[in-house]
Scaffold this motif. Structure first.
Motif, PDB file in Angstrom:
ATOM      1  N   MET A  46      -9.468   0.117 -11.815  1.00  0.00           N
ATOM      2  CA  MET A  46      -9.112   1.409 -11.262  1.00  0.00           C
ATOM      3  C   MET A  46      -7.595   1.480 -11.562  1.00  0.00           C
ATOM      4  N   HIS A  47      -7.341   2.980 -11.861  1.00  0.00           N
ATOM      5  CA  HIS A  47      -6.085   3.534 -12.263  1.00  0.00           C
ATOM      6  C   HIS A  47      -5.260   3.701 -10.600  1.00  0.00           C
ATOM      7  N   LYS A  48      -4.294   2.797 -10.486  1.00  0.00           N
ATOM      8  CA  LYS A  48      -3.649   2.996  -9.285  1.00  0.00           C
ATOM      9  C   LYS A  48      -2.114   3.677  -9.328  1.00  0.00           C
ATOM     10  N   ILE A  49      -2.146   4.889  -8.613  1.00  0.00           N
ATOM     11  CA  ILE A  49      -1.014   5.740  -8.703  1.00  0.00           C
ATOM     12  C   ILE A  49      -0.372   5.509  -7.311  1.00  0.00           C
ATOM     13  N   LEU A  50       0.962   5.177  -7.491  1.00  0.00           N
ATOM     14  CA  LEU A  50       1.819   4.955  -6.448  1.00  0.00           C
ATOM     15  C   LEU A  50       2.592   6.406  -6.219  1.00  0.00           C
ATOM     16  N   ILE A  51       2.320   6.815  -4.807  1.00  0.00           N
ATOM     17  CA  ILE A  51       3.188   8.485  -4.620  1.00  0.00           C
ATOM     18  C   ILE A  51       4.146   8.241  -3.487  1.00  0.00           C
ATOM     19  N   PRO A  52       5.568   7.921  -3.711  1.00  0.00           N
ATOM     20  CA  PRO A  52       6.297   7.923  -2.445  1.00  0.00           C
ATOM     21  C   PRO A  52       6.633   9.184  -2.099  1.00  0.00           C
ATOM     22  N   VAL A  53       6.462   9.617  -0.780  1.00  0.00           N
ATOM     23  CA  VAL A  53       6.597  10.773  -0.227  1.00  0.00           C
ATOM     24  C   VAL A  53       7.832  10.861   0.973  1.00  0.00           C
ATOM     25  N   ASP A  54       8.611  12.020   0.785  1.00  0.00           N
ATOM     26  CA  ASP A  54       9.627  12.069   1.958  1.00  0.00           C
ATOM     27  C   ASP A  54       9.538  13.334   2.782  1.00  0.00           C
ATOM     28  N   GLY A  55       8.357  14.183   2.590  1.00  0.00           N
ATOM     29  CA  GLY A  55       8.278  15.501   3.347  1.00  0.00           C
ATOM     30  C   GLY A  55       8.860  16.631   2.700  1.00  0.00           C
ATOM     31  N   SER A  56       9.472  16.402   1.464  1.00  0.00           N
ATOM     32  CA  SER A  56      10.359  17.418   0.698  1.00  0.00           C
ATOM     33  C   SER A  56       9.007  18.193  -0.198  1.00  0.00           C
ATOM     34  N   VAL A  57       9.472  19.427  -0.563  1.00  0.00           N
ATOM     35  CA  VAL A  57       8.606  20.353  -1.373  1.00  0.00           C
ATOM     36  C   VAL A  57       8.453  19.716  -2.669  1.00  0.00           C
ATOM     37  N   HIS A  58       9.314  18.929  -3.042  1.00  0.00           N
ATOM     38  CA  HIS A  58       9.173  18.301  -4.498  1.00  0.00           C
ATOM     39  C   HIS A  58       8.182  16.995  -4.233  1.00  0.00           C
ATOM     40  N   SER A  59       8.068  16.648  -3.150  1.00  0.00           N
ATOM     41  CA  SER A  59       7.108  15.411  -3.043  1.00  0.00           C
ATOM     42  C   SER A  59       5.488  16.189  -2.825  1.00  0.00           C
ATOM     43  N   MET A  60       5.462  17.232  -2.094  1.00  0.00           N
ATOM     44  CA  MET A  60       4.484  17.889  -2.014  1.00  0.00           C
ATOM     45  C   MET A  60       3.828  18.237  -3.453  1.00  0.00           C
ATOM     46  N   LYS A  61       4.602  18.390  -4.257  1.00  0.00           N
ATOM     47  CA  LYS A  61       4.057  19.116  -5.615  1.00  0.00           C
ATOM     48  C   LYS A  61       3.586  17.793  -6.291  1.00  0.00           C
ATOM     49  N   ALA A  62       4.423  16.639  -6.125  1.00  0.00           N
ATOM     50  CA  ALA A  62       3.984  15.395  -6.835  1.00  0.00           C
ATOM     51  C   ALA A  62       2.596  15.117  -6.385  1.00  0.00           C
TER      52      ALA A  62
END
Length: 162
Positions: free
Chosen positions: A1-17
């Motif tokens: 399975m393809h594992k995708i790590l997404i670090p999030v900080d609550g910014s608009v850019h992390s929501m787009k990510a």
């Protein structure tokens, strides 16, 4: 399975990510791993400037506004943990609504680049998708210093979202 790590900080850019990471997960039958590293060093003004601050309850908003008025400096870890959990819950809700498999990871407290790279290695994630800019907008460069450091050190595909 393809594992995708997404670090999030609550910014608009992390929501787009998150939207892009979700699309990748659906297309390539992957799973998202949502990570938050404490926003240490950020003050109440930085925290209220987050896109996610609309999700803060009234008492939290009032507390942060008082801290802004009093110019109290960096927020304490206890408050950052509370905000981190709000961020994780919000991103998990969004991932779930997009029909993607995901897992939220425990909140971490070290240096963001170190924590993200270590988690990528631990999970053996094949991709990191993150916002190009986080909470701080210190200059006009395209990438934030944290994302630059992660991209330099990570042994996987890295996607920056602006």
């Amino acid at each position: 399975m393809h594992k995708i790590l997404i670090p999030v900080d609550g910014s608009v850019h992390s929501m787009k990510a998150l939207r892009i990471a979700s699309d990748l997960a659906i297309k390539y039958r992957g799973r998202l791993y949502i990570l938050h590293v404490l926003l240490r060093g950020k003050d109440a003004r930085d925290l209220m400037a987050l896109d996610i601050s609309r999700q803060f309850d009234k008492p939290l908003q009032q507390l942060l506004n008082k801290a802004i008025s009093a110019n109290l400096g960096p927020a304490p870890d206890k408050l950052l943990h509370k905000i981190g959990q709000i961020i994780l819950d919000h991103f998990a809700e969004k991932a779930g609504s997009q029909g993607v498999e995901f897992e939220t990871l425990p909140i971490l407290g070290g240096k963001p680049a170190d924590e993200v790279v270590a988690m990528q290695e631990k999970l053996q994630a094949s991709t990191i998708v993150m916002g190009a800019r986080g909470v701080t907008h210190s200059d006009g460069s395209t990438f934030g210093s944290v994302s630059q450091e992660i991209f330099r050190r990570a042994n996987c595909t890295c996607i920056s979202v602006k």
